[in-house]
Scaffold this motif. Structure first.
Motif, PDB file in Angstrom:
ATOM      1  N   ARG A  63      -1.927 -10.607  -2.769  1.00  0.00           N
ATOM      2  CA  ARG A  63      -2.956 -11.026  -1.758  1.00  0.00           C
ATOM      3  C   ARG A  63      -2.242 -11.263  -0.590  1.00  0.00           C
ATOM      4  N   GLN A  66      -0.501  -8.383   0.795  1.00  0.00           N
ATOM      5  CA  GLN A  66      -1.422  -7.352   1.394  1.00  0.00           C
ATOM      6  C   GLN A  66      -2.113  -7.774   2.876  1.00  0.00           C
ATOM      7  N   ARG A  67      -2.292  -8.964   2.959  1.00  0.00           N
ATOM      8  CA  ARG A  67      -2.900  -9.608   4.131  1.00  0.00           C
ATOM      9  C   ARG A  67      -1.885  -9.442   5.349  1.00  0.00           C
ATOM     10  N   GLU A  68      -0.446  -9.739   4.979  1.00  0.00           N
ATOM     11  CA  GLU A  68       0.668  -9.500   6.000  1.00  0.00           C
ATOM     12  C   GLU A  68       0.948  -8.283   6.202  1.00  0.00           C
ATOM     13  N   ALA A  69       0.629  -7.257   5.480  1.00  0.00           N
ATOM     14  CA  ALA A  69       0.816  -6.064   5.869  1.00  0.00           C
ATOM     15  C   ALA A  69      -0.131  -5.228   6.708  1.00  0.00           C
ATOM     16  N   GLU A  70      -1.526  -5.953   6.654  1.00  0.00           N
ATOM     17  CA  GLU A  70      -2.537  -5.503   7.438  1.00  0.00           C
ATOM     18  C   GLU A  70      -2.498  -6.154   8.849  1.00  0.00           C
ATOM     19  N   ALA A  71      -1.833  -7.094   8.849  1.00  0.00           N
ATOM     20  CA  ALA A  71      -1.911  -7.746  10.213  1.00  0.00           C
ATOM     21  C   ALA A  71      -1.276  -6.891  11.432  1.00  0.00           C
ATOM     22  N   ARG A  72      -1.616  -7.054  12.607  1.00  0.00           N
ATOM     23  CA  ARG A  72      -0.926  -6.184  13.638  1.00  0.00           C
ATOM     24  C   ARG A  72      -0.800  -7.100  14.721  1.00  0.00           C
TER      25      ARG A  72
END
Length: 90
Positions: A63, A66-72
């Motif tokens: 989780r 996944q949150r870090e990958a979604e961060a822009r």
């Protein structure tokens, strides 16, 4: 220019007013019971689904990844512009 309005009062029988009131109360009670039933049936299903996802869903590390990958991250150059310089450039 004057406008005239005509108001006409209708007198309905007392039994008709009682029937209309009883139907309104019956409709309100039926609506309340329907919403209570839906609430009591859906709430436990949502609670169980949430608990199952919390305990058996994605692992915490996945989780977080996944949150870090979604961060822009937006990068840029910034400078401070003073108001005197803005006035001077005009």
């Amino acid at each position: 220019m004057t406008q005239q309005y005509q108001v006409r009062f209708l007198q309905i029988p007392r039994w008709l007013a009682i029937v209309a009131g009883a139907l309104s109360v019956a409709f309100a009670i039926a609506l309340f019971l329907l919403s209570l039933t839906v609430f009591l049936l859906v709430l436990p299903v949502i609670a169980v689904a949430g608990a199952l996802y919390y305990f058996f869903g994605l692992p915490r590390a996945a989780r977080k990844a996944q949150r870090e990958a979604e961060a822009r991250i937006i990068e840029g150059e910034y400078r401070v512009v003073q108001s005197e310089r803005i006035e001077r450039d005009r």
